[in-house]
Design an enzyme around this catalytic site. Structure first.
Site, PDB file in Angstrom:
ATOM      1  N   ARG A  79      -4.904 -39.552 -30.035  1.00 10.28           N
ATOM      2  CA  ARG A  79      -5.880 -38.073 -30.545  1.00 10.28           C
ATOM      3  C   ARG A  79      -4.856 -37.669 -31.593  1.00 10.28           C
ATOM      4  O   ARG A  79      -3.959 -36.956 -31.901  1.00 10.28           O
ATOM      5  CB  ARG A  79      -5.805 -37.289 -29.658  1.00 10.28           C
ATOM      6  CG  ARG A  79      -6.962 -36.381 -30.722  1.00 10.28           C
ATOM      7  CD  ARG A  79      -7.239 -34.887 -29.276  1.00 10.28           C
ATOM      8  NE  ARG A  79      -7.778 -34.330 -30.177  1.00 10.28           N
ATOM      9  CZ  ARG A  79      -7.879 -33.268 -30.200  1.00 10.28           C
ATOM     10  NH1 ARG A  79      -6.509 -32.416 -29.820  1.00 10.28           N
ATOM     11  NH2 ARG A  79      -8.717 -32.421 -31.270  1.00 10.28           N
ATOM     12  N   HIS A 123      -8.562 -30.756 -38.312  1.00 11.29           N
ATOM     13  CA  HIS A 123      -7.777 -29.826 -37.352  1.00 11.29           C
ATOM     14  C   HIS A 123      -7.454 -28.559 -38.326  1.00 11.29           C
ATOM     15  O   HIS A 123      -6.033 -28.946 -39.098  1.00 11.29           O
ATOM     16  CB  HIS A 123      -6.699 -31.284 -36.482  1.00 11.29           C
ATOM     17  CG  HIS A 123      -6.207 -30.054 -35.226  1.00 11.29           C
ATOM     18  ND1 HIS A 123      -5.938 -31.234 -34.135  1.00 11.29           N
ATOM     19  CD2 HIS A 123      -5.588 -29.079 -35.415  1.00 11.29           C
ATOM     20  CE1 HIS A 123      -5.191 -29.567 -33.338  1.00 11.29           C
ATOM     21  NE2 HIS A 123      -4.962 -28.451 -34.318  1.00 11.29           N
ATOM     22  N   GLU A 168     -11.337 -26.797 -32.212  1.00 12.82           N
ATOM     23  CA  GLU A 168     -10.886 -25.392 -31.806  1.00 12.82           C
ATOM     24  C   GLU A 168     -12.248 -25.145 -33.223  1.00 12.82           C
ATOM     25  O   GLU A 168     -11.099 -24.237 -34.183  1.00 12.82           O
ATOM     26  CB  GLU A 168      -9.737 -24.972 -31.509  1.00 12.82           C
ATOM     27  CG  GLU A 168      -9.230 -25.856 -30.135  1.00 12.82           C
ATOM     28  CD  GLU A 168      -7.817 -25.615 -29.994  1.00 12.82           C
ATOM     29  OE1 GLU A 168      -6.993 -23.982 -31.065  1.00 12.82           O
ATOM     30  OE2 GLU A 168      -7.053 -25.594 -29.084  1.00 12.82           O
ATOM     31  N   ASN A 292      -9.576 -28.561 -24.629  1.00 13.46           N
ATOM     32  CA  ASN A 292      -8.353 -27.722 -24.656  1.00 13.46           C
ATOM     33  C   ASN A 292      -8.006 -26.665 -23.688  1.00 13.46           C
ATOM     34  O   ASN A 292      -8.428 -25.451 -23.833  1.00 13.46           O
ATOM     35  CB  ASN A 292      -8.446 -27.370 -26.075  1.00 13.46           C
ATOM     36  CG  ASN A 292      -7.746 -28.893 -27.062  1.00 13.46           C
ATOM     37  OD1 ASN A 292      -7.690 -29.459 -27.000  1.00 13.46           O
ATOM     38  ND2 ASN A 292      -7.895 -28.360 -28.716  1.00 13.46           N
ATOM     39  N   TYR A 294      -4.794 -24.575 -21.767  1.00 18.31           N
ATOM     40  CA  TYR A 294      -2.946 -24.138 -21.699  1.00 18.31           C
ATOM     41  C   TYR A 294      -3.117 -22.746 -20.976  1.00 18.31           C
ATOM     42  O   TYR A 294      -2.417 -22.741 -20.074  1.00 18.31           O
ATOM     43  CB  TYR A 294      -2.782 -23.175 -23.358  1.00 18.31           C
ATOM     44  CG  TYR A 294      -2.538 -24.339 -23.842  1.00 18.31           C
ATOM     45  CD1 TYR A 294      -1.747 -25.349 -24.233  1.00 18.31           C
ATOM     46  CD2 TYR A 294      -4.392 -24.910 -24.991  1.00 18.31           C
ATOM     47  CE1 TYR A 294      -1.823 -26.184 -24.893  1.00 18.31           C
ATOM     48  CE2 TYR A 294      -3.720 -26.201 -26.210  1.00 18.31           C
ATOM     49  CZ  TYR A 294      -2.983 -26.753 -25.733  1.00 18.31           C
ATOM     50  OH  TYR A 294      -3.024 -27.837 -27.156  1.00 18.31           O
ATOM     51  N   GLU A 346      -6.151 -31.455 -25.018  1.00 13.17           N
ATOM     52  CA  GLU A 346      -4.860 -30.486 -25.000  1.00 13.17           C
ATOM     53  C   GLU A 346      -4.579 -30.361 -23.754  1.00 13.17           C
ATOM     54  O   GLU A 346      -5.531 -29.363 -23.755  1.00 13.17           O
ATOM     55  CB  GLU A 346      -5.039 -29.629 -26.553  1.00 13.17           C
ATOM     56  CG  GLU A 346      -4.571 -30.265 -27.816  1.00 13.17           C
ATOM     57  CD  GLU A 346      -4.876 -29.538 -28.738  1.00 13.17           C
ATOM     58  OE1 GLU A 346      -4.297 -28.388 -28.405  1.00 13.17           O
ATOM     59  OE2 GLU A 346      -5.849 -29.603 -29.332  1.00 13.17           O
TER      60      GLU A 346
HETATM   61  C1  GCO Z   1      -4.304 -25.530 -30.267  1.00 13.06           C
HETATM   62  C2  GCO Z   1      -4.179 -26.540 -31.436  1.00 13.06           C
HETATM   63  C3  GCO Z   1      -2.852 -26.887 -31.417  1.00 13.06           C
HETATM   64  C4  GCO Z   1      -2.042 -26.494 -30.960  1.00 13.06           C
HETATM   65  C5  GCO Z   1      -1.151 -26.398 -30.022  1.00 13.06           C
HETATM   66  C6  GCO Z   1      -0.414 -25.818 -29.361  1.00 13.06           C
HETATM   67  O1  GCO Z   1      -4.833 -25.548 -29.217  1.00 13.06           O
HETATM   68  O2  GCO Z   1      -3.844 -24.409 -30.573  1.00 13.06           O
HETATM   69  O3  GCO Z   1      -5.373 -27.837 -31.413  1.00 13.06           O
HETATM   70  O4  GCO Z   1      -3.127 -27.580 -32.279  1.00 13.06           O
HETATM   71  O5  GCO Z   1      -0.206 -26.637 -31.553  1.00 13.06           O
HETATM   72  O6  GCO Z   1      -2.431 -25.709 -28.495  1.00 13.06           O
HETATM   73  O7  GCO Z   1      -0.435 -24.072 -29.554  1.00 13.06           O
END
Ligand code: GCO
Length: 446
Positions: A79, A123, A168, A292, A294, A346
């Protein structure tokens, strides 16, 4: 106690993700124009250490080596994003063939190695010239994006099977236009809300544009969904958490899935921008949704005194490690998307390097293992997740944090551009090649 092995189907997509400004470098080459991130990163005081994406990972010149790394790691998909300022340097108008050629070469290199390109059109690197004209709060930027989408899909759509319109949009609107933390650094609530609407309309227009020139391609969008959890059972906290979910997650997911925008206060001045047909455009069918994930947000009402700090496991970036959230996010998304195919586009973590050996990253391995376990468990309940992309293939330019945060499954020495696969890369390789997440004796917190 030993957890069972978890398995993934043979057609499950294993990949790694990057983004143009974070890896390419070569910002002045082959006719590329300035983007809002060039301007922002070169503005004193915006990024850690004054770091910029001028060179980054030099992926523009080293893409063959990077594709070889993907192949070596047994990953079936890459990607990456296309830099609009390379393709249409003026924002609208003449196409810069030399810029487009780079993506052409990259796609061919991937396909030659049996790696599927997942192409993100946006992006975050808007041509600065379009920001100067008004940026995303301006309707004309929607038309410009549809034009750009048609150009990229027209050139790559004979080979690329997956296009992502936006990465995003929430971050673009909120951090870029409302909070002024990311490029272009504007700080105005109504600008943020206008940008959000135009990003979604631009998504709808791009879906149409891509389908017109690449009818066989799948088209989707990528959202960052962060579970919003109330810090307590106090009413004010519960309300704050719900409000945050409305403004951040539902603000994009709900209109995309036909539910319209959540309500917001009448003093917000943006709804007059909604034109006839906009909501239908935004809701037009897509082929997949990228998620995405995290970490989570624990929301405390600003009206209440802070709670005593709770010890929680964090990444080196200070983000809580909360694998359960992946399942929570997928359930929340699937409650709106039903059987629409989903991808984790992600997921990953930044940790400081071990001074003796930056390729030895047991924390990142553990982070990935626990999130993949959560993913397998979500899949086993029937949530249709078709693939997983780690963020990121390479250590890269982490926006305002510059090169201080390393997310790569491959270590990059920015002085020499030498790449070295980390243990986490080998771990992902083993999972991708076998389709199995090996059982591991559980430890506290698993
Ligand atoms: C995001 C972006 C990425 C970042 C990653 C880590 O999700 O913020 O797509 O470009 O680098 O998430 O913060």
């Amino acid at each position: 106690m030993t957890m069972p092995d978890r398995s993934f189907p043979t057609d499950f997509v294993w990949g790694a993700a990057t983004a143009a400004y974070q890896v390419e470098g070569a910002v002045h080459e082959d006719g590329r124009s300035e983007s809002i991130w060039d301007r922002f990163a070169h503005t004193p005081g915006t990024t850690f250490h004054g770091d910029t994406g001028d060179v980054a990972c030099d992926h523009y010149h080293r893409y063959r080596e990077d594709v070889a790394l993907l192949a070596e790691l047994g990953l079936g998909a890459y990607r990456f994003s296309v830099a609009w300022p390379r393709v249409i340097p003026g924002g609208t108008g003449p196409v810069n063939e030399a810029g487009l050629d780079f993506y052409d070469r990259l796609v061919d290199e991937l396909l030659a190695k049996g790696i599927a390109p997942f192409v993100t059109l946006y992006h975050w690197d808007l041509p600065q010239v379009l920001e100067d004209a008004g940026g995303w709060p301006l309707r004309a930027t929607v038309d410009a994006f549809a034009e750009y989408a048609a150009v990229v899909a027209g050139r790559l759509g004979d080979r690329v099977r997956h296009f992502v319109t936006f990465n995003e949009p929430r971050v673009v609107a909120t951090l870029g236009y409302e909070d002024g933390i990311f490029a272009p650094g504007r700080h105005d609530l109504d600008d943020g809300l206008a940008a959000a609407h135009h990003l979604l309309v631009a998504h709808g227009r791009a879906v149409q544009a891509i389908r017109a020139v690449a009818p066989d391609a799948s088209v989707g969008i990528v959202l960052d969904i962060v579970p919003k959890q109330s810090a307590s059972t106090e009413m004010l906290d519960l309300e704050s958490a719900a409000a945050a979910q409305e403004r951040h997650d539902r603000w994009f997911l709900d209109p995309l899935t036909g539910r319209g925008y959540p309500p917001d206060p009448p003093e917000n001045s943006w709804r007059h921008l909604i034109r006839d047909g906009d909501l239908e455009l935004i809701t037009a069918p897509i082929d997949f949704l990228g998620v995405n994930y995290y970490t989570r947000d624990i929301v405390r009402s600003p009206m209440l005194p802070p709670l005593p700090a709770v010890e929680r496991e964090k990444t080196g970036f200070g983000w809580e490690v909360y694998p359960e959230g992946l399942g929570e996010v997928l359930r929340f998304v699937a409650s709106r998307t039903g059987d629409l195919p989903l991808y984790i586009t992600e997921n990953g973590a930044a940790y400081p390097d071990h001074p003796s050996d930056p390729t030895h990253d047991p924390e990142r391995v553990r982070y990935l293992r626990r999130h993949l376990a959560a993913l397998a468990d979500a899949r086993s309940t029937g949530i249709p997740v078709r693939g997983y992309f780690v963020w990121s293939l390479l250590d890269n330019f982490e926006w305002i944090f510059g090169y201080s945060q390393r997310f790569g499954i491959v270590h990059v020495d920015f002085a020499t551009q030498e790449r070295r696969v980390r243990d986490s890369g080998r771990f992902l390789e083993a999972v991708a090649r076998s389709g199995r997440l090996p059982a591991e004796p559980s430890t506290a917190g698993d």
